[in-house]
Write a protein that holds these residues in place. Structure first.
Motif, PDB file in Angstrom:
ATOM      1  N   ILE A  11      43.497  36.696  31.342  1.00  0.00           N
ATOM      2  CA  ILE A  11      44.197  37.660  30.483  1.00  0.00           C
ATOM      3  C   ILE A  11      44.762  36.962  29.245  1.00  0.00           C
ATOM      4  N   GLY A  12      45.376  35.790  29.454  1.00  0.00           N
ATOM      5  CA  GLY A  12      45.992  35.079  28.336  1.00  0.00           C
ATOM      6  C   GLY A  12      44.962  34.581  27.334  1.00  0.00           C
ATOM      7  N   GLY A  13      43.878  33.984  27.821  1.00  0.00           N
ATOM      8  CA  GLY A  13      42.856  33.438  26.928  1.00  0.00           C
ATOM      9  C   GLY A  13      42.153  34.524  26.130  1.00  0.00           C
ATOM     10  N   LEU A  30      35.974  29.119  26.260  1.00  0.00           N
ATOM     11  CA  LEU A  30      35.184  28.393  27.251  1.00  0.00           C
ATOM     12  C   LEU A  30      35.703  28.751  28.636  1.00  0.00           C
ATOM     13  N   GLU A  31      34.826  29.267  29.467  1.00  0.00           N
ATOM     14  CA  GLU A  31      35.236  29.725  30.807  1.00  0.00           C
ATOM     15  C   GLU A  31      34.354  29.051  31.847  1.00  0.00           C
ATOM     16  N   ARG A  32      35.008  28.516  32.875  1.00  0.00           N
ATOM     17  CA  ARG A  32      34.239  27.736  33.854  1.00  0.00           C
ATOM     18  C   ARG A  32      33.368  28.594  34.772  1.00  0.00           C
ATOM     19  N   LEU A  43      48.017  45.493  38.666  1.00  0.00           N
ATOM     20  CA  LEU A  43      48.859  44.663  37.812  1.00  0.00           C
ATOM     21  C   LEU A  43      49.853  45.594  37.132  1.00  0.00           C
ATOM     22  N   SER A  44      51.140  45.248  37.201  1.00  0.00           N
ATOM     23  CA  SER A  44      52.140  46.025  36.453  1.00  0.00           C
ATOM     24  C   SER A  44      52.237  45.449  35.060  1.00  0.00           C
ATOM     25  N   LEU A  45      52.210  46.309  34.088  1.00  0.00           N
ATOM     26  CA  LEU A  45      52.421  45.870  32.700  1.00  0.00           C
ATOM     27  C   LEU A  45      53.647  46.605  32.170  1.00  0.00           C
ATOM     28  N   HIS A 101      44.264  48.385  37.071  1.00  0.00           N
ATOM     29  CA  HIS A 101      43.470  47.442  37.861  1.00  0.00           C
ATOM     30  C   HIS A 101      43.153  46.251  36.948  1.00  0.00           C
ATOM     31  N   ARG A 102      43.315  45.021  37.495  1.00  0.00           N
ATOM     32  CA  ARG A 102      43.074  43.815  36.701  1.00  0.00           C
ATOM     33  C   ARG A 102      41.655  43.825  36.114  1.00  0.00           C
ATOM     34  N   ALA A 103      40.699  44.328  36.879  1.00  0.00           N
ATOM     35  CA  ALA A 103      39.314  44.364  36.399  1.00  0.00           C
ATOM     36  C   ALA A 103      39.192  45.254  35.165  1.00  0.00           C
ATOM     37  N   THR A 123      32.941  24.138  32.083  1.00  0.00           N
ATOM     38  CA  THR A 123      34.224  23.655  32.609  1.00  0.00           C
ATOM     39  C   THR A 123      34.769  22.569  31.694  1.00  0.00           C
ATOM     40  N   VAL A 124      35.966  22.777  31.188  1.00  0.00           N
ATOM     41  CA  VAL A 124      36.599  21.770  30.336  1.00  0.00           C
ATOM     42  C   VAL A 124      37.146  20.662  31.240  1.00  0.00           C
ATOM     43  N   THR A 125      36.832  19.429  30.886  1.00  0.00           N
ATOM     44  CA  THR A 125      37.268  18.294  31.706  1.00  0.00           C
ATOM     45  C   THR A 125      38.405  17.530  31.034  1.00  0.00           C
ATOM     46  N   GLY A 272      50.244  31.268  28.777  1.00  0.00           N
ATOM     47  CA  GLY A 272      50.071  31.948  30.063  1.00  0.00           C
ATOM     48  C   GLY A 272      50.446  31.033  31.221  1.00  0.00           C
ATOM     49  N   ASP A 273      49.748  31.172  32.340  1.00  0.00           N
ATOM     50  CA  ASP A 273      50.101  30.403  33.539  1.00  0.00           C
ATOM     51  C   ASP A 273      49.979  28.899  33.318  1.00  0.00           C
ATOM     52  N   ALA A 274      49.136  28.460  32.414  1.00  0.00           N
ATOM     53  CA  ALA A 274      49.029  27.018  32.128  1.00  0.00           C
ATOM     54  C   ALA A 274      50.371  26.483  31.627  1.00  0.00           C
ATOM     55  N   GLN A 284      55.816  39.838  35.644  1.00  0.00           N
ATOM     56  CA  GLN A 284      55.862  39.479  34.218  1.00  0.00           C
ATOM     57  C   GLN A 284      54.893  38.362  33.832  1.00  0.00           C
ATOM     58  N   GLY A 285      54.156  37.759  34.794  1.00  0.00           N
ATOM     59  CA  GLY A 285      53.306  36.614  34.442  1.00  0.00           C
ATOM     60  C   GLY A 285      52.272  36.960  33.384  1.00  0.00           C
ATOM     61  N   ALA A 286      51.506  38.001  33.632  1.00  0.00           N
ATOM     62  CA  ALA A 286      50.489  38.410  32.663  1.00  0.00           C
ATOM     63  C   ALA A 286      51.135  38.997  31.412  1.00  0.00           C
ATOM     64  N   CYS A 287      52.265  39.690  31.610  1.00  0.00           N
ATOM     65  CA  CYS A 287      52.977  40.262  30.443  1.00  0.00           C
ATOM     66  C   CYS A 287      53.361  39.147  29.477  1.00  0.00           C
TER      67      CYS A 287
HETATM   68  C1  LIG Z   1      50.267  38.100  43.875  1.00  0.00           C
HETATM   69  C2  LIG Z   1      50.398  38.151  42.378  1.00  0.00           C
HETATM   70  C3  LIG Z   1      50.764  39.338  41.750  1.00  0.00           C
HETATM   71  C4  LIG Z   1      50.932  39.377  40.374  1.00  0.00           C
HETATM   72  N1  LIG Z   1      51.327  40.544  39.780  1.00  0.00           N
HETATM   73  C5  LIG Z   1      51.559  40.578  38.436  1.00  0.00           C
HETATM   74  C6  LIG Z   1      51.973  41.798  37.811  1.00  0.00           C
HETATM   75  O1  LIG Z   1      52.114  42.860  38.447  1.00  0.00           O
HETATM   76  N2  LIG Z   1      52.201  41.780  36.450  1.00  0.00           N
HETATM   77  C7  LIG Z   1      52.047  40.641  35.715  1.00  0.00           C
HETATM   78  O2  LIG Z   1      52.274  40.677  34.490  1.00  0.00           O
HETATM   79  N3  LIG Z   1      51.630  39.478  36.287  1.00  0.00           N
HETATM   80  C8  LIG Z   1      51.396  39.429  37.631  1.00  0.00           C
HETATM   81  N4  LIG Z   1      50.949  38.270  38.207  1.00  0.00           N
HETATM   82  C9  LIG Z   1      50.769  37.061  37.368  1.00  0.00           C
HETATM   83  C10 LIG Z   1      49.442  37.111  36.613  1.00  0.00           C
HETATM   84  O3  LIG Z   1      48.387  37.327  37.521  1.00  0.00           O
HETATM   85  C11 LIG Z   1      49.223  35.798  35.871  1.00  0.00           C
HETATM   86  O4  LIG Z   1      50.392  35.433  35.188  1.00  0.00           O
HETATM   87  C12 LIG Z   1      48.101  35.948  34.855  1.00  0.00           C
HETATM   88  O5  LIG Z   1      46.902  36.342  35.476  1.00  0.00           O
HETATM   89  C13 LIG Z   1      47.884  34.622  34.119  1.00  0.00           C
HETATM   90  O6  LIG Z   1      46.813  34.734  33.231  1.00  0.00           O
HETATM   91  P1  LIG Z   1      46.208  33.454  32.530  1.00  0.00           P
HETATM   92  O7  LIG Z   1      45.165  33.964  31.623  1.00  0.00           O
HETATM   93  O8  LIG Z   1      47.301  32.612  31.988  1.00  0.00           O
HETATM   94  O9  LIG Z   1      45.573  32.581  33.728  1.00  0.00           O
HETATM   95  P2  LIG Z   1      44.399  32.908  34.748  1.00  0.00           P
HETATM   96  O10 LIG Z   1      44.330  34.361  35.046  1.00  0.00           O
HETATM   97  O11 LIG Z   1      44.569  31.966  35.886  1.00  0.00           O
HETATM   98  O12 LIG Z   1      43.067  32.542  33.946  1.00  0.00           O
HETATM   99  C14 LIG Z   1      42.683  31.211  33.748  1.00  0.00           C
HETATM  100  C15 LIG Z   1      41.182  31.189  33.418  1.00  0.00           C
HETATM  101  O13 LIG Z   1      40.811  29.858  33.076  1.00  0.00           O
HETATM  102  C16 LIG Z   1      39.626  29.504  33.746  1.00  0.00           C
HETATM  103  N5  LIG Z   1      39.646  28.047  33.893  1.00  0.00           N
HETATM  104  C17 LIG Z   1      40.454  27.316  34.689  1.00  0.00           C
HETATM  105  N6  LIG Z   1      40.206  26.002  34.536  1.00  0.00           N
HETATM  106  C18 LIG Z   1      39.222  25.895  33.618  1.00  0.00           C
HETATM  107  C19 LIG Z   1      38.546  24.796  33.025  1.00  0.00           C
HETATM  108  N7  LIG Z   1      38.855  23.536  33.355  1.00  0.00           N
HETATM  109  N8  LIG Z   1      37.579  25.038  32.109  1.00  0.00           N
HETATM  110  C20 LIG Z   1      37.277  26.319  31.737  1.00  0.00           C
HETATM  111  N9  LIG Z   1      37.884  27.405  32.282  1.00  0.00           N
HETATM  112  C21 LIG Z   1      38.855  27.198  33.192  1.00  0.00           C
HETATM  113  C22 LIG Z   1      39.708  30.253  35.075  1.00  0.00           C
HETATM  114  O14 LIG Z   1      38.437  30.407  35.682  1.00  0.00           O
HETATM  115  C23 LIG Z   1      40.315  31.577  34.615  1.00  0.00           C
HETATM  116  O15 LIG Z   1      39.328  32.489  34.191  1.00  0.00           O
HETATM  117  C24 LIG Z   1      50.736  38.213  39.588  1.00  0.00           C
HETATM  118  C25 LIG Z   1      50.338  37.023  40.217  1.00  0.00           C
HETATM  119  C26 LIG Z   1      50.161  36.992  41.588  1.00  0.00           C
HETATM  120  C27 LIG Z   1      49.730  35.703  42.234  1.00  0.00           C
END
Ligand SMILES: Cc1cc2nc3c(=O)[nH]c(=O)nc-3n(C[C@H](O)[C@H](O)[C@H](O)COP(=O)(O)OP(=O)(O)OC[C@H]3O[C@@H](n4cnc5c(N)ncnc54)[C@H](O)[C@@H]3O)c2cc1C
Length: 376
Positions: A11-13, A30-32, A43-45, A101-103, A123-125, A272-274, A284-287
């Motif tokens: 979502i973040g990327g 770049l996606e692995r 997912l709640s937004l 739905h996340r999808a 995959t980024v190394t 994002g989560d990184a 709030q993680g995805a938000c």
């Molecule tokens: C149980 C649960 C419920 C949640 N509910 C909510 C909610 O209701 N509302 C909300 O806002 N948030 C919620 N979250 C948090 C939310 O899911 C995350 O904060 C969000 O998905 C983070 O997005 P992101 O893009 O930062 O990371 P990710 O979704 O982890 O995406 C990272 C991407 O990077 C790719 N990647 C990883 N390493 C490499 C590499 N070396 N090279 C290339 N690609 C790579 C992965 O394959 C992936 O596609 C929830 C989390 C959990 C666990």
């Protein structure tokens, strides 16, 4: 023109790639994973994220595939109210959150990007502060590297190589169910070391989630375990569990990332989560990842160049200043809420429930204000 390289098509990327594309900057993601599969559940937004999606030009598309979240509060395992939200006040001041739905969200994000912007199976190394990205297909130089590669980020090693995710003490199951009868309610219910929530999605589907205190890495019996733990809770929980498909249940231990000293180093920005993987208790993680994306693109655009972190006055340093305190505050609140929700001692839970019953809805409203107040 030098490129923005985004590592990770979550979502973040994807949101970041849309934000830079709208500024006319060339972006490559770049996606692995070899396929852009769409796992996940609901997912709640919250309204802050909806404003970020509006800034990306896709707010209404996401709303059209979501259901407005009408959760009225938190109940106990027998269905008695512990805490009620002031929904009309929330709707009036900020708007209601939605559940998607996340999808569906990922699908909308991907389709807002130009064809060919995402390279899968890469995959980024290694990512270096000087702009070099090494990956399984070779290497590239980038003007800006965005580390959006999730909680176990490889890019983060160049920014904070000693910080690692920490287990929160509880595990979570998620599933999307198509129940036989209509379920229009939303709910979250708390027991002793146990929580269960559910929310309608579009097309009659229901997103259900459950949390339980467990040791890190403990094996799970999946749906059978969830039925065992929650099968005698209030309606419609038993019916939802009866309708669930064991193969559709997702199970994850819940981790959070300790606060980083910086989200940026040289030409790298984490997002994002990184940067700030947080427990999911506030939803709030995805938000926050969506907010990050909008802010990063805006500050880089204002500073005119992608720049580097060291100069202090450029976009990346400003991004760090704007995003780190806010996400740390929200992550800390989310952890505290989770700690209270997962209390398990009988007398402590009785005291918690008594306090919750006495707390006026206005207190929750005030607590949410600094999170929901955000504007691009
Ligand atoms: C149980 C649960 C419920 C949640 N509910 C909510 C909610 O209701 N509302 C909300 O806002 N948030 C919620 N979250 C948090 C939310 O899911 C995350 O904060 C969000 O998905 C983070 O997005 P992101 O893009 O930062 O990371 P990710 O979704 O982890 O995406 C990272 C991407 O990077 C790719 N990647 C990883 N390493 C490499 C590499 N070396 N090279 C290339 N690609 C790579 C992965 O394959 C992936 O596609 C929830 C989390 C959990 C666990």
């Amino acid at each position: 023109m030098p490129e923005v390289i985004v590592v990770g098509a979550g979502i973040g990327g994807l949101a970041t790639a849309i934000a830079f594309t709208r500024l006319g900057r060339p972006v490559r993601v770049l996606e692995r994973t070899p396929e852009l599969a769409a796992p996940g559940a609901g997912l709640s937004l919250w309204p802050n994220a909806l404003r970020a999606l509006d800034a990306l030009g896709i707010g209404d598309r996401v709303r059209s595939r979501a259901v407005e979240h009408g959760s009225a509060g938190i109940r106990d395992s027998r269905g008695r109210w512990l805490s009620e939200f002031d929904l009309p006040a929330l709707a009036q001041r900020y708007g209601l959150p939605i559940v998607v739905h996340r999808a569906d969200l990922l699908d909308i994000l991907r389709s807002a990007l130009p064809a060919g912007a995402i390279r899968t199976g890469v995959t980024v190394t290694e990512a270096r502060p000087d702009g070099l990205v090494r990956h399984t297909g070779g290497e590239i130089r980038a003007d800006l590297i965005v580390g959006a590669d999730g909680i176990n980020s490889v890019v983060r090693r160049a920014v904070a190589d000693t910080v690692h995710p920490v287990y929160s003490g509880y595990t979570a199951w998620r599933v999307v169910v198509a129940p036989s009868g209509p379920v229009t309610e939303f709910g979250e219910s708390w027991g002793r070391g146990l929580r269960f929530g559910f929310a309608p999605l579009t097309d009659g589907r229901i997103y259900a989630f459950a949390c339980a205190n467990k040791p890190e890495g403990a094996p799970s019996a999946g749906l059978a375990e969830v039925r065992e733990l929650f099968g005698d809770w209030h309606d419609p929980i038993p019916a939802l569990l009866a309708a669930a498909d064991p193969a559709a249940v997702l199970h994850h231990d819940i981790y959070r990332l300790p606060g980083l000293k910086s989200f940026v180093a040289g030409r790298i920005a984490l997002l994002g989560d990184a940067a700030h993987a947080m427990s999911p208790n506030l939803g709030q993680g995805a938000c926050q990842a969506l907010e990050d994306a909008v802010v990063l693109a805006a500050v880089v655009a204002e500073s005119g160049v992608a720049g580097t972190a060291e100069t202090g006055s450029d976009g990346l340093a400003r991004y760090d200043r704007l995003r780190r305190p806010r996400t740390r505050m929200i992550a800390a609140r989310s952890d505290r809420l989770g700690a209270v929700g997962q209390l398990s001692s009988r007398p402590v839970v009785a005291a918690r429930d008594a306090v919750m019953r006495m707390t006026p809805p206005s207190a929750q409203f005030r607590a949410l204000a600094p999170i929901l107040d955000w504007r691009p």
